[in-house]
Design an enzyme around this catalytic site. Structure first.
Site, PDB file in Angstrom:
ATOM      1  CB  CYS A 124      -0.753   0.043   1.287  1.00  0.00           C
ATOM      2  SG  CYS A 124      -2.162  -1.297   1.283  1.00  0.00           S
ATOM      3  CB  CYS A 167       0.162  -8.436   4.857  1.00  0.00           C
ATOM      4  SG  CYS A 167       0.984  -7.795   3.517  1.00  0.00           S
TER       5      CYS A 167
HETATM    6  S1  SF4 Z   1      -1.141  -1.342   7.354  1.00  0.00           S
HETATM    7 FE1  SF4 Z   1      -1.576  -2.868   5.770  1.00  0.00          FE
HETATM    8  S2  SF4 Z   1      -3.465  -2.818   4.890  1.00  0.00           S
HETATM    9 FE2  SF4 Z   1      -3.183  -0.879   6.066  1.00  0.00          FE
HETATM   10  S3  SF4 Z   1      -2.396   0.486   4.558  1.00  0.00           S
HETATM   11 FE3  SF4 Z   1      -0.558  -0.561   5.231  1.00  0.00          FE
HETATM   12  S4  SF4 Z   1      -0.064  -2.175   4.316  1.00  0.00           S
HETATM   13 FE4  SF4 Z   1      -2.291  -1.473   3.672  1.00  0.00          FE
END
Ligand code: SF4
Length: 230
Positions: A200, A226
């Site tokens: 992300c 993740c």
């Molecule tokens: S914490 Fe995980 S889901 Fe949230 S923005 Fe970051 S990578 Fe994406």
């Protein structure tokens, strides 16, 4: 097949296919499990797998976890791949919109509680989509991270309860890029701007020369995964 038989088959296939090509493993996977899916994040490994799968089994579902906060280049890569191969990737969305998440958990959860944010926007949606399938294919490689070093080419995914195929487990990054160049594959242009691993937008930064390729993920946190892979 009961679980015992399945585990025996998995171990046999992991051994048999250890030195075989990713394409050979994908052929086995789609033949044995017609109800299989490929997880695609539009990173370098995944565009290789999309290409291989299109050649072997173009009707197999390919899904992506749309966290709503990917880079615009990632969404553009998705669109270019869809157009090139004439396929539509399955969009998997979180139950909460960004606004609902902010209202329930606070603004910019990724800055305070990235694990919770990943659970909401990635792990829970993945759990839901994988319930529809008997097996999945992923782009993980052993040398991406210590957490992936023991990945087998075929394994039972105890977290999500289905068979998992990792056709590129034994490949290096160089193998991936050789395939991309030799086959003229579409890839995320961020890879050319020092983003070897792309997640992300809020949780991915460029890496400096000599840094670990995954150093740009969740920089400043202990977090390295993740939660999609054990
Ligand atoms: S914490 Fe995980 S889901 Fe949230 S923005 Fe970051 S990578 Fe994406």
């Amino acid at each position: 097949m009961n679980l015992f038989e399945k585990e025996r088959w998995i171990n046999e296939m992991a051994e048999k296919f250890e030195n075989q090509s990713p394409e050979a493993l994908i052929e086995l996977a789609v033949e044995k499990f017609p109800n299989i899916t490929l997880a695609c994040s539009f990173g370098s490994e995944d565009v290789v797998l999309v290409d291989m799968l299109q050649k072997v089994s173009p009707k197999t579902d390919i899904f992506y976890l749309d966290t709503n906060v990917h880079f615009k280049e990632t969404y553009e890569t998705r669109d270019r791949l869809q157009q090139h191969y004439g396929v539509e990737f399955v969009q998997v969305l979180p139950k909460l919109t960004l606004e609902e998440q902010a209202a329930q958990y606070g603004e910019e959860l990724w800055k305070s509680q990235p694990n919770q944010c990943c659970n909401i926007r990635k792990v829970d949606p993945l759990t839901d989509i994988l319930r529809n399938y008997d097996a999945w294919i992923t782009g993980i490689r052993r040398d991406q991270a210590p957490t992936r070093a023991n990945s087998k080419k075929v394994e039972y995914d105890t977290k999500f309860g289905l068979v998992k195929f990792n056709p590129l487990a034994a490949w290096t990054s160089e193998d991936v890029w050789n395939y991309i160049r030799n086959n003229n594959i579409i890839y995320n242009p961020l890879h050319d701007r020092n983003y070897p691993s792309i997640g992300c937008e809020h949780c991915t930064r460029q890496v400096a020369a000599g840094e670990d390729p995954r150093a740009g993920r969740w920089a400043g946190f202990e977090k390295t995964e993740c939660g999609l892979h054990k």
